[in-house]
Motif scaffolding. Structure first.
Motif, mmCIF file in Angstrom:
data_model
loop_
_atom_site.group_PDB
_atom_site.id
_atom_site.type_symbol
_atom_site.label_atom_id
_atom_site.label_comp_id
_atom_site.label_asym_id
_atom_site.label_seq_id
_atom_site.Cartn_x
_atom_site.Cartn_y
_atom_site.Cartn_z
ATOM 1 N N ALA A 19 0.780 -1.329 -0.036
ATOM 2 C CA ALA A 19 0.182 0.048 -0.050
ATOM 3 C C ALA A 19 0.861 1.268 0.074
ATOM 4 N N LEU A 20 1.875 1.202 0.903
ATOM 5 C CA LEU A 20 2.749 2.301 0.763
ATOM 6 C C LEU A 20 3.481 2.643 -0.814
ATOM 7 N N GLU A 22 2.353 1.721 -3.502
ATOM 8 C CA GLU A 22 1.187 2.296 -4.293
ATOM 9 C C GLU A 22 0.976 3.730 -4.448
ATOM 10 N N SER A 23 1.122 4.479 -2.983
ATOM 11 C CA SER A 23 0.851 5.932 -2.551
ATOM 12 C C SER A 23 2.010 6.582 -3.353
ATOM 13 N N PHE A 24 3.028 6.050 -3.841
ATOM 14 C CA PHE A 24 4.258 7.157 -4.351
ATOM 15 C C PHE A 24 3.977 7.081 -5.715
ATOM 16 N N HIS A 25 4.245 8.188 -6.541
ATOM 17 C CA HIS A 25 4.582 8.215 -7.965
ATOM 18 C C HIS A 25 5.779 8.670 -8.433
ATOM 19 N N ARG A 46 5.758 3.660 -11.278
ATOM 20 C CA ARG A 46 4.491 2.850 -11.119
ATOM 21 C C ARG A 46 4.742 1.612 -10.878
ATOM 22 N N ASP A 80 8.059 10.515 2.446
ATOM 23 C CA ASP A 80 7.037 11.898 2.438
ATOM 24 C C ASP A 80 7.486 12.486 3.666
ATOM 25 N N GLU A 135 7.247 4.135 9.533
ATOM 26 C CA GLU A 135 6.125 4.948 9.292
ATOM 27 C C GLU A 135 6.154 5.644 10.832
#
Length: 175
Positions: A19-20, A22-25, A46, A80, A135
């Motif tokens: 999930a982490l 997937e959150s980055f582009h 991606r 992030d 995290e």
């Protein structure tokens, strides 16, 4: 040999790191340079949910392409304000037009305005072996409020916690 839950495809750490990612582009892509020292580049990326590889576009003339073709060992890092992800694995470069068209993301247009049809476009295909994430729960307004409470009441600060796990990802692309 049985692996701990954090190494299971159905384990919570596996689900969390997926999930982490997937959150980055975009990510920092690092490989071994010609002098043996690490070389890094920021690249859009991606994750392909079908084969679990990460795709990072670049240009044929970019040093990243030459370095990956020379030495496949690589590292991808993302961060992030409170999340850090590090992936180690191997990379390869493809210029196959059908692969480029199939994996293309319109998010990449700001980096590559000619799109998937750019004859210089290449894809760095990254297969992660191991992933690690951190995290940090101490961020933003909640942390400020907690600090103010401690100062005003002469109380003890709550423990600073960081969710951390190291996860085997090699079965993403081998099964």
């Amino acid at each position: 040999m049985l692996l701990p839950d954090s190494f299971s495809p159905r384990g919570p750490q596996y689900a969390r790191i997926t999930a982490l990612i997937e959150s980055f582009h975009a990510a920092m892509f690092t490989c071994v340079g010609t002098n043996g020292a690490p070389c890094s580049w920021p690249l859009p990326m991606r994750r392909d949910p079908q084969n679990q590889l990460l795709y990072l576009p670049s240009l044929a003339s970019s040093p990243v392409v030459a370095e990956v073709e020379r030495d496949a060992r690589a590292l991808v890092t993302m961060q992030d304000r409170r999340v850090y992800v590090s992936l180690t694995g191997r990379a390869m470069v493809t210029g196959n037009r059908s692969v480029l068209a199939e994996r293309w993301s319109d998010r990449w247009l700001s980096w590559f305005p000619e799109g998937a049809n750019d004859p210089q476009l290449r894809l760095v295909c990254f297969a992660p072996h191991t992933g690690e994430y951190w995290e940090d729960d101490s961020h933003g307004l909640a942390q400020l409020v907690q600090s103010a409470k401690v100062l005003l009441t002469n109380g003890d600060a709550p423990p600073h916690t960081v969710d951390h796990a190291k996860v085997s990802l090699s079965y993403w692309y081998t099964s």
